[in-house]
Design a protein around this motif. Structure first.
Motif, PDB file in Angstrom:
ATOM      1  N   LEU A 286      53.065  85.810 110.490  1.00 26.94           N
ATOM      2  CA  LEU A 286      53.116  84.742 109.493  1.00 26.94           C
ATOM      3  C   LEU A 286      52.220  83.593 109.935  1.00 26.94           C
ATOM      4  CD1 LEU A 286      56.967  84.652 108.823  1.00 26.94           C
ATOM      5  CD2 LEU A 286      55.207  85.966 107.612  1.00 26.94           C
ATOM      6  N   PHE A 287      51.258  83.229 109.069  1.00 27.84           N
ATOM      7  CA  PHE A 287      50.379  82.085 109.280  1.00 27.84           C
ATOM      8  C   PHE A 287      50.719  81.049 108.204  1.00 27.84           C
ATOM      9  CE2 PHE A 287      48.302  85.499 111.389  1.00 27.84           C
ATOM     10  CZ  PHE A 287      47.506  84.953 112.389  1.00 27.84           C
ATOM     11  N   TYR A 288      50.946  79.806 108.614  1.00 24.55           N
ATOM     12  CA  TYR A 288      51.486  78.812 107.703  1.00 24.55           C
ATOM     13  C   TYR A 288      50.411  77.895 107.145  1.00 24.55           C
ATOM     14  CZ  TYR A 288      55.904  80.403 109.571  1.00 24.55           C
ATOM     15  OH  TYR A 288      56.970  81.190 109.939  1.00 24.55           O
ATOM     16  N   GLY A 289      50.278  77.913 105.806  1.00 24.83           N
ATOM     17  CA  GLY A 289      49.442  76.961 105.107  1.00 24.83           C
ATOM     18  C   GLY A 289      50.267  75.778 104.656  1.00 24.83           C
ATOM     19  N   GLN A 290      49.609  74.797 104.057  1.00 28.20           N
ATOM     20  CA  GLN A 290      50.318  73.595 103.632  1.00 28.20           C
ATOM     21  C   GLN A 290      51.294  73.890 102.495  1.00 28.20           C
ATOM     22  OE1 GLN A 290      47.728  70.380 102.579  1.00 28.20           O
ATOM     23  NE2 GLN A 290      49.386  68.867 102.513  1.00 28.20           N
ATOM     24  N   PHE A 291      50.908  74.796 101.601  1.00 30.20           N
ATOM     25  CA  PHE A 291      51.745  75.080 100.441  1.00 30.20           C
ATOM     26  C   PHE A 291      52.157  76.549 100.334  1.00 30.20           C
ATOM     27  CE2 PHE A 291      48.904  71.547  99.253  1.00 30.20           C
ATOM     28  CZ  PHE A 291      49.851  70.545  99.125  1.00 30.20           C
ATOM     29  N   SER A 292      51.692  77.378 101.263  1.00 27.85           N
ATOM     30  CA  SER A 292      52.035  78.801 101.192  1.00 27.85           C
ATOM     31  C   SER A 292      51.987  79.408 102.583  1.00 27.85           C
ATOM     32  CB  SER A 292      51.069  79.552 100.261  1.00 27.85           C
ATOM     33  OG  SER A 292      49.728  79.438 100.732  1.00 27.85           O
ATOM     34  N   THR A 293      52.599  80.575 102.706  1.00 29.44           N
ATOM     35  CA  THR A 293      52.603  81.312 103.967  1.00 29.44           C
ATOM     36  C   THR A 293      51.800  82.588 103.787  1.00 29.44           C
ATOM     37  OG1 THR A 293      54.780  80.461 104.575  1.00 29.44           O
ATOM     38  CG2 THR A 293      54.038  82.463 105.691  1.00 29.44           C
ATOM     39  N   PHE A 294      50.907  82.842 104.722  1.00 25.77           N
ATOM     40  CA  PHE A 294      50.073  84.037 104.671  1.00 25.77           C
ATOM     41  C   PHE A 294      50.710  85.100 105.562  1.00 25.77           C
ATOM     42  CE2 PHE A 294      47.445  80.365 103.825  1.00 25.77           C
ATOM     43  CZ  PHE A 294      46.752  80.758 102.691  1.00 25.77           C
ATOM     44  N   LYS A 295      51.056  86.216 104.958  1.00 27.59           N
ATOM     45  CA  LYS A 295      51.764  87.279 105.661  1.00 27.59           C
ATOM     46  C   LYS A 295      50.808  88.442 105.899  1.00 27.59           C
ATOM     47  CE  LYS A 295      55.905  88.112 104.308  1.00 27.59           C
ATOM     48  NZ  LYS A 295      57.065  88.578 103.505  1.00 27.59           N
ATOM     49  N   LEU A 296      50.557  88.750 107.171  1.00 23.45           N
ATOM     50  CA  LEU A 296      49.701  89.868 107.545  1.00 23.45           C
ATOM     51  C   LEU A 296      50.563  91.025 108.011  1.00 23.45           C
ATOM     52  CD1 LEU A 296      46.855  88.030 109.504  1.00 23.45           C
ATOM     53  CD2 LEU A 296      47.008  88.525 107.061  1.00 23.45           C
ATOM     54  N   LYS A 297      50.318  92.189 107.464  1.00 22.78           N
ATOM     55  CA  LYS A 297      51.095  93.371 107.802  1.00 22.78           C
ATOM     56  C   LYS A 297      50.421  94.132 108.943  1.00 22.78           C
ATOM     57  CE  LYS A 297      54.353  93.228 104.601  1.00 22.78           C
ATOM     58  NZ  LYS A 297      55.788  93.184 104.927  1.00 22.78           N
ATOM     59  N   GLY A 298      51.167  94.409 109.998  1.00 27.49           N
ATOM     60  CA  GLY A 298      50.662  95.230 111.082  1.00 27.49           C
ATOM     61  C   GLY A 298      50.739  96.698 110.718  1.00 27.49           C
ATOM     62  N   LYS A 299      49.673  97.431 111.021  1.00 24.47           N
ATOM     63  CA  LYS A 299      49.656  98.850 110.671  1.00 24.47           C
ATOM     64  C   LYS A 299      49.763  99.745 111.893  1.00 24.47           C
ATOM     65  CE  LYS A 299      47.202 102.337 108.006  1.00 24.47           C
ATOM     66  NZ  LYS A 299      45.996 102.690 107.251  1.00 24.47           N
ATOM     67  N   GLY A 300      49.276  99.267 113.038  1.00 30.51           N
ATOM     68  CA  GLY A 300      49.258 100.113 114.227  1.00 30.51           C
ATOM     69  C   GLY A 300      49.865  99.425 115.421  1.00 30.51           C
ATOM     70  N   PHE A 301      49.439  99.839 116.599  1.00 29.24           N
ATOM     71  CA  PHE A 301      49.961  99.245 117.829  1.00 29.24           C
ATOM     72  C   PHE A 301      49.492  97.800 117.919  1.00 29.24           C
ATOM     73  CE2 PHE A 301      49.919  98.527 122.465  1.00 29.24           C
ATOM     74  CZ  PHE A 301      51.280  98.647 122.677  1.00 29.24           C
ATOM     75  N   THR A 302      48.177  97.559 117.891  1.00 29.23           N
ATOM     76  CA  THR A 302      47.651  96.209 117.729  1.00 29.23           C
ATOM     77  C   THR A 302      46.653  96.222 116.583  1.00 29.23           C
ATOM     78  OG1 THR A 302      45.849  96.544 119.337  1.00 29.23           O
ATOM     79  CG2 THR A 302      47.922  95.643 120.175  1.00 29.23           C
ATOM     80  N   ASP A 303      46.592  95.125 115.835  1.00 27.00           N
ATOM     81  CA  ASP A 303      45.653  94.959 114.730  1.00 27.00           C
ATOM     82  C   ASP A 303      44.855  93.685 114.946  1.00 27.00           C
ATOM     83  OD1 ASP A 303      46.287  97.220 113.067  1.00 27.00           O
ATOM     84  OD2 ASP A 303      48.183  96.238 112.617  1.00 27.00           O
ATOM     85  N   LEU A 304      43.593  93.708 114.550  1.00 31.29           N
ATOM     86  CA  LEU A 304      42.751  92.522 114.661  1.00 31.29           C
ATOM     87  C   LEU A 304      43.096  91.533 113.541  1.00 31.29           C
ATOM     88  CD1 LEU A 304      40.293  92.492 112.317  1.00 31.29           C
ATOM     89  CD2 LEU A 304      39.589  94.484 113.657  1.00 31.29           C
ATOM     90  N   PHE A 305      42.787  90.263 113.750  1.00 29.55           N
ATOM     91  CA  PHE A 305      42.943  89.271 112.693  1.00 29.55           C
ATOM     92  C   PHE A 305      41.874  88.196 112.823  1.00 29.55           C
ATOM     93  CE2 PHE A 305      45.151  87.006 116.047  1.00 29.55           C
ATOM     94  CZ  PHE A 305      44.793  85.680 115.809  1.00 29.55           C
ATOM     95  N   VAL A 306      41.620  87.480 111.723  1.00 29.85           N
ATOM     96  CA  VAL A 306      40.758  86.301 111.698  1.00 29.85           C
ATOM     97  C   VAL A 306      41.382  85.331 110.712  1.00 29.85           C
ATOM     98  CG1 VAL A 306      39.262  87.384 109.967  1.00 29.85           C
ATOM     99  CG2 VAL A 306      38.424  85.435 111.280  1.00 29.85           C
ATOM    100  N   ALA A 307      41.359  84.036 111.032  1.00 18.82           N
ATOM    101  CA  ALA A 307      42.004  83.038 110.183  1.00 18.82           C
ATOM    102  C   ALA A 307      41.206  81.744 110.194  1.00 18.82           C
ATOM    103  CB  ALA A 307      43.439  82.779 110.649  1.00 18.82           C
ATOM    104  N   LYS A 308      41.385  80.959 109.124  1.00 15.06           N
ATOM    105  CA  LYS A 308      40.714  79.663 108.981  1.00 15.06           C
ATOM    106  C   LYS A 308      41.761  78.570 108.809  1.00 15.06           C
ATOM    107  CE  LYS A 308      37.557  77.109 105.923  1.00 15.06           C
ATOM    108  NZ  LYS A 308      36.671  77.212 104.719  1.00 15.06           N
TER     109      LYS A 308
END
Length: 299
Positions: A42-64
Protein backbone atom coordinates in the motif's frame (compact mmCIF):
# COMPACT_ATOMS: atom_id res chain seq x y z
CA UNK A 1 19.01 18.86 8.57
CA UNK A 2 15.46 19.44 9.83
CA UNK A 3 13.08 16.64 8.84
CA UNK A 4 10.43 18.01 6.47
CA UNK A 5 8.41 14.84 5.91
CA UNK A 6 8.67 11.07 6.02
CA UNK A 7 6.39 8.52 4.43
CA UNK A 8 6.12 4.73 4.65
CA UNK A 9 4.57 2.11 2.38
CA UNK A 10 2.96 -0.96 3.92
CA UNK A 11 4.15 -4.39 2.77
CA UNK A 12 5.50 -7.62 4.23
CA UNK A 13 8.95 -6.58 2.98
CA UNK A 14 9.79 -3.51 0.86
CA UNK A 15 13.23 -2.27 -0.22
CA UNK A 16 13.80 1.08 -1.90
CA UNK A 17 17.02 0.73 -3.89
CA UNK A 18 17.27 4.10 -5.66
CA UNK A 19 15.83 7.61 -5.61
CA UNK A 20 15.84 10.62 -7.94
CA UNK A 21 14.47 14.15 -7.51
CA UNK A 22 13.44 16.79 -10.05
CA UNK A 23 12.00 20.28 -9.74
CA UNK A 24 9.21 21.36 -12.13
CA UNK A 25 7.76 24.87 -11.92
CA UNK A 26 9.19 25.27 -8.45
CA UNK A 27 7.74 22.00 -7.16
CA UNK A 28 9.78 18.94 -6.17
CA UNK A 29 8.91 15.40 -7.25
CA UNK A 30 10.58 12.27 -5.93
CA UNK A 31 10.89 8.93 -7.76
CA UNK A 32 11.84 5.66 -6.07
CA UNK A 33 12.28 2.06 -7.19
CA UNK A 34 13.00 -1.27 -5.54
CA UNK A 35 11.21 -4.50 -4.78
CA UNK A 36 8.43 -5.76 -2.53
CA UNK A 37 7.58 -9.11 -0.99
CA UNK A 38 4.04 -10.14 -0.10
CA UNK A 39 0.57 -10.36 -1.56
CA UNK A 40 0.13 -6.59 -1.69
CA UNK A 41 1.77 -3.26 -0.88
CA UNK A 42 0.00 0.00 0.00
CA UNK A 43 1.35 3.40 -1.11
CA UNK A 44 -0.50 6.38 0.34
CA UNK A 45 -1.55 9.38 -1.72
CA UNK A 46 -3.19 12.50 -0.36
CA UNK A 47 -6.68 11.43 -1.42
CA UNK A 48 -6.28 7.76 -2.38
CA UNK A 49 -4.30 4.62 -1.64
CA UNK A 50 -2.41 2.83 -4.38
CA UNK A 51 -2.55 -0.93 -3.94
CA UNK A 52 0.09 -3.04 -5.70
CA UNK A 53 -0.52 -6.76 -5.95
CA UNK A 54 2.44 -9.09 -5.48
CA UNK A 55 2.55 -11.94 -7.95
CA UNK A 56 5.74 -13.81 -7.07
CA UNK A 57 8.41 -14.12 -4.42
CA UNK A 58 9.63 -10.55 -4.99
CA UNK A 59 8.21 -8.02 -7.46
CA UNK A 60 9.77 -4.80 -8.72
CA UNK A 61 8.08 -1.44 -8.18
CA UNK A 62 8.48 2.24 -9.11
CA UNK A 63 6.60 5.15 -7.53
CA UNK A 64 6.36 8.95 -7.70
CA UNK A 65 5.90 11.30 -4.72
CA UNK A 66 5.05 15.00 -4.72
CA UNK A 67 6.89 17.64 -2.71
CA UNK A 68 4.69 17.00 0.33
CA UNK A 69 5.46 13.28 0.37
CA UNK A 70 2.17 12.02 -1.09
CA UNK A 71 2.27 9.28 -3.71
CA UNK A 72 1.13 10.41 -7.17
CA UNK A 73 1.31 6.95 -8.76
CA UNK A 74 2.86 3.52 -8.19
CA UNK A 75 3.49 0.56 -10.48
CA UNK A 76 4.67 -3.01 -9.93
CA UNK A 77 5.83 -5.82 -12.15
CA UNK A 78 7.06 -9.37 -12.09
CA UNK A 79 6.09 -13.00 -12.35
CA UNK A 80 6.03 -16.04 -10.12
CA UNK A 81 9.81 -15.82 -9.50
CA UNK A 82 12.12 -13.04 -8.25
CA UNK A 83 11.97 -9.69 -10.06
CA UNK A 84 13.67 -6.53 -8.75
CA UNK A 85 14.56 -2.94 -9.72
CA UNK A 86 17.95 -1.59 -8.65
CA UNK A 87 18.33 1.82 -10.31
CA UNK A 88 16.34 4.57 -12.02
CA UNK A 89 17.00 7.60 -14.22
CA UNK A 90 14.86 10.51 -15.41
CA UNK A 91 14.45 11.96 -18.88
CA UNK A 92 12.15 14.77 -20.03
CA UNK A 93 8.98 12.65 -19.96
CA UNK A 94 10.16 9.15 -19.00
CA UNK A 95 11.31 7.25 -15.91
CA UNK A 96 13.77 4.44 -16.74
CA UNK A 97 14.40 1.57 -14.35
CA UNK A 98 16.85 -1.29 -14.60
CA UNK A 99 17.12 -4.52 -12.66
CA UNK A 100 16.24 -8.10 -13.49
CA UNK A 101 13.31 -10.39 -14.07
CA UNK A 102 13.04 -14.15 -14.02
CA UNK A 103 11.56 -15.63 -17.19
CA UNK A 104 11.61 -19.28 -16.14
CA UNK A 105 7.82 -19.57 -16.12
CA UNK A 106 7.32 -17.09 -18.97
CA UNK A 107 4.77 -15.15 -16.91
CA UNK A 108 6.38 -11.82 -15.97
CA UNK A 109 4.29 -8.69 -16.48
CA UNK A 110 4.08 -4.99 -15.70
CA UNK A 111 0.69 -3.42 -14.95
CA UNK A 112 -0.15 -0.42 -17.12
CA UNK A 113 -1.95 1.38 -14.30
CA UNK A 114 -2.33 0.88 -10.54
CA UNK A 115 -5.35 -1.12 -9.40
CA UNK A 116 -5.64 -2.54 -12.93
CA UNK A 117 -6.26 -6.28 -12.91
CA UNK A 118 -5.15 -6.59 -16.53
CA UNK A 119 -1.71 -8.14 -16.77
CA UNK A 120 0.26 -6.77 -19.69
CA UNK A 121 2.53 -9.56 -20.90
CA UNK A 122 5.53 -7.37 -21.65
CA UNK A 123 8.36 -9.48 -20.29
CA UNK A 124 7.89 -12.84 -21.97
CA UNK A 125 11.16 -14.64 -22.55
CA UNK A 126 12.69 -17.99 -23.37
CA UNK A 127 11.46 -20.13 -20.42
CA UNK A 128 14.90 -21.76 -20.14
CA UNK A 129 16.79 -18.50 -19.68
CA UNK A 130 16.14 -17.67 -16.05
CA UNK A 131 17.29 -14.27 -14.77
CA UNK A 132 17.67 -11.57 -17.45
CA UNK A 133 18.50 -7.85 -17.59
CA UNK A 134 15.53 -5.48 -17.67
CA UNK A 135 15.23 -1.89 -18.91
CA UNK A 136 11.66 -0.60 -18.44
CA UNK A 137 10.10 2.78 -19.22
CA UNK A 138 7.22 4.64 -17.54
CA UNK A 139 5.53 7.99 -18.10
CA UNK A 140 6.63 10.54 -15.49
CA UNK A 141 3.19 12.12 -15.61
CA UNK A 142 0.94 9.18 -14.69
CA UNK A 143 3.21 6.13 -14.50
CA UNK A 144 1.83 4.47 -17.62
CA UNK A 145 4.05 1.60 -18.73
CA UNK A 146 5.68 2.60 -22.04
CA UNK A 147 7.68 -0.49 -22.90
CA UNK A 148 10.66 -2.65 -21.95
CA UNK A 149 13.89 -4.05 -23.32
CA UNK A 150 15.41 -7.32 -22.16
CA UNK A 151 18.89 -8.79 -22.58
CA UNK A 152 20.75 -11.86 -21.37
CA UNK A 153 21.34 -15.54 -21.88
CA UNK A 154 21.21 -18.81 -19.98
CA UNK A 155 23.13 -17.49 -16.98
CA UNK A 156 21.98 -15.00 -14.34
CA UNK A 157 22.24 -11.45 -15.73
CA UNK A 158 21.51 -8.21 -13.84
CA UNK A 159 21.15 -4.49 -14.57
CA UNK A 160 22.52 -2.44 -11.66
CA UNK A 161 22.84 1.13 -12.97
CA UNK A 162 21.07 3.30 -15.57
CA UNK A 163 21.55 6.86 -16.86
CA UNK A 164 20.36 9.04 -19.76
CA UNK A 165 22.26 11.50 -21.96
CA UNK A 166 22.31 14.88 -20.25
CA UNK A 167 21.91 16.97 -23.39
CA UNK A 168 19.04 17.08 -25.88
CA UNK A 169 20.25 15.71 -29.20
CA UNK A 170 18.84 13.54 -32.03
CA UNK A 171 20.95 10.52 -31.04
CA UNK A 172 20.20 10.72 -27.32
CA UNK A 173 20.71 7.36 -25.57
CA UNK A 174 19.93 5.54 -22.33
CA UNK A 175 22.76 3.45 -20.86
CA UNK A 176 22.74 0.44 -18.53
CA UNK A 177 25.55 -1.35 -16.69
CA UNK A 178 25.56 -4.56 -14.66
CA UNK A 179 26.84 -8.12 -14.90
CA UNK A 180 26.31 -11.23 -17.01
CA UNK A 181 27.51 -14.86 -17.04
CA UNK A 182 28.51 -16.90 -20.08
CA UNK A 183 26.78 -15.27 -23.04
CA UNK A 184 24.32 -12.38 -23.12
CA UNK A 185 22.47 -11.17 -26.20
CA UNK A 186 21.39 -7.53 -26.50
CA UNK A 187 18.81 -6.36 -29.04
CA UNK A 188 16.83 -9.62 -28.97
CA UNK A 189 13.42 -8.20 -29.88
CA UNK A 190 11.86 -4.77 -30.16
CA UNK A 191 8.09 -4.30 -30.19
CA UNK A 192 7.63 -8.03 -30.74
CA UNK A 193 9.76 -8.01 -33.92
CA UNK A 194 13.34 -9.01 -34.62
CA UNK A 195 15.72 -6.20 -33.70
CA UNK A 196 17.55 -4.40 -36.49
CA UNK A 197 20.79 -4.77 -34.54
CA UNK A 198 21.86 -7.40 -32.01
CA UNK A 199 25.09 -8.25 -30.23
CA UNK A 200 26.17 -11.20 -28.09
CA UNK A 201 28.81 -10.76 -25.40
CA UNK A 202 30.87 -13.65 -23.98
CA UNK A 203 32.29 -13.45 -20.48
CA UNK A 204 36.02 -14.00 -19.95
CA UNK A 205 35.42 -16.24 -16.97
CA UNK A 206 32.98 -18.75 -18.43
CA UNK A 207 31.21 -19.44 -15.13
CA UNK A 208 31.88 -16.02 -13.55
CA UNK A 209 30.28 -12.62 -14.05
CA UNK A 210 31.69 -9.93 -16.35
CA UNK A 211 30.79 -6.25 -16.50
CA UNK A 212 28.59 -5.06 -19.37
CA UNK A 213 27.64 -1.59 -20.59
CA UNK A 214 24.87 -1.24 -23.19
CA UNK A 215 23.07 1.60 -24.97
CA UNK A 216 19.60 2.04 -26.46
CA UNK A 217 18.18 5.03 -28.33
CA UNK A 218 15.80 7.21 -26.32
CA UNK A 219 13.68 7.85 -29.41
CA UNK A 220 12.22 4.52 -30.54
CA UNK A 221 14.22 2.39 -28.08
CA UNK A 222 16.44 0.71 -30.69
CA UNK A 223 19.51 -1.13 -29.38
CA UNK A 224 22.82 0.57 -30.34
CA UNK A 225 25.81 -1.20 -28.78
CA UNK A 226 27.09 -3.34 -25.92
CA UNK A 227 30.61 -3.88 -24.54
CA UNK A 228 32.10 -6.00 -21.77
CA UNK A 229 34.99 -5.86 -19.30
CA UNK A 230 36.37 -8.48 -16.96
CA UNK A 231 38.76 -11.25 -16.14
CA UNK A 232 38.48 -14.82 -14.91
CA UNK A 233 36.85 -13.88 -11.58
CA UNK A 234 33.65 -12.14 -10.45
CA UNK A 235 33.24 -8.65 -11.99
CA UNK A 236 30.29 -6.26 -11.78
CA UNK A 237 29.29 -2.79 -13.01
CA UNK A 238 27.50 -1.03 -10.13
CA UNK A 239 26.75 2.50 -11.28
CA UNK A 240 26.97 4.70 -14.36
CA UNK A 241 27.02 8.45 -15.09
CA UNK A 242 27.21 10.51 -18.29
CA UNK A 243 28.43 13.95 -19.34
CA UNK A 244 29.19 15.64 -22.64
CA UNK A 245 32.66 14.10 -22.40
CA UNK A 246 31.56 10.47 -22.13
CA UNK A 247 30.36 7.69 -19.86
CA UNK A 248 31.89 6.75 -16.51
CA UNK A 249 31.22 3.34 -14.95
CA UNK A 250 32.16 2.31 -11.41
CA UNK A 251 32.21 -1.32 -10.36
CA UNK A 252 33.95 -4.24 -8.75
CA UNK A 253 36.62 -6.71 -9.84
CA UNK A 254 37.43 -9.90 -7.94
CA UNK A 255 40.65 -11.88 -7.98
CA UNK A 256 44.23 -10.91 -7.18
CA UNK A 257 46.68 -10.59 -10.13
CA UNK A 258 43.83 -11.20 -12.58
CA UNK A 259 44.27 -9.75 -16.07
CA UNK A 260 41.17 -7.74 -16.86
CA UNK A 261 40.54 -6.97 -20.52
CA UNK A 262 37.98 -4.71 -22.15
CA UNK A 263 35.73 -5.85 -24.99
CA UNK A 264 38.34 -8.42 -26.07
CA UNK A 265 40.93 -5.70 -26.77
CA UNK A 266 44.21 -7.29 -25.68
CA UNK A 267 46.05 -3.97 -25.90
CA UNK A 268 43.91 -2.58 -23.07
CA UNK A 269 44.55 -4.81 -20.05
CA UNK A 270 44.92 -3.97 -16.37
CA UNK A 271 45.97 -6.24 -13.52
CA UNK A 272 43.97 -6.38 -10.29
CA UNK A 273 45.85 -5.54 -7.10
CA UNK A 274 43.99 -7.60 -4.52
CA UNK A 275 41.21 -10.14 -4.10
CA UNK A 276 38.70 -7.27 -3.92
CA UNK A 277 39.09 -4.24 -6.17
CA UNK A 278 37.22 -1.14 -7.27
CA UNK A 279 37.30 -0.20 -10.94
CA UNK A 280 36.42 3.06 -12.69
CA UNK A 281 36.40 3.24 -16.48
CA UNK A 282 35.51 5.84 -19.11
CA UNK A 283 33.73 5.03 -22.37
CA UNK A 284 32.80 6.79 -25.58
CA UNK A 285 29.04 7.45 -25.71
CA UNK A 286 28.94 6.91 -29.47
CA UNK A 287 30.18 3.32 -29.68
CA UNK A 288 31.09 2.23 -26.15
CA UNK A 289 34.84 2.21 -26.79
CA UNK A 290 36.63 2.00 -23.45
CA UNK A 291 39.34 4.64 -23.35
CA UNK A 292 40.74 4.44 -19.82
CA UNK A 293 40.33 2.34 -16.70
CA UNK A 294 41.71 2.47 -13.16
CA UNK A 295 41.75 -0.35 -10.60
CA UNK A 296 42.35 0.05 -6.86
CA UNK A 297 42.12 -2.27 -3.86
CA UNK A 298 38.75 -2.35 -2.14
CA UNK A 299 39.06 -1.95 1.65
Amino acid sequence: GKLVWARAAVATVLYMNDVAVETVDGKDFVYVCGFLLGEEALFYGQFSTFKLKGKGFTDLFVAKYDGEGWVKWARSGGGSKDDQAFSLALDDHVVYITGFFNGLNNDAYIARRENDATEFQALTEDPDNGVDILLAMFSKYDGEFLGARVAGGYGDDFGYGVTVDCCDKPNKKVYVTGSFVGTATFGKEEHGESAARAETLVSEGNSQEDIFVAAWMVKGGAFRWAVRAGGSEYDKGNSIAVSKQGLVVAGYIGGKDDNVNFNYEKDLVITSYATKNYIVMKLDCWNGEIGRASCRERV
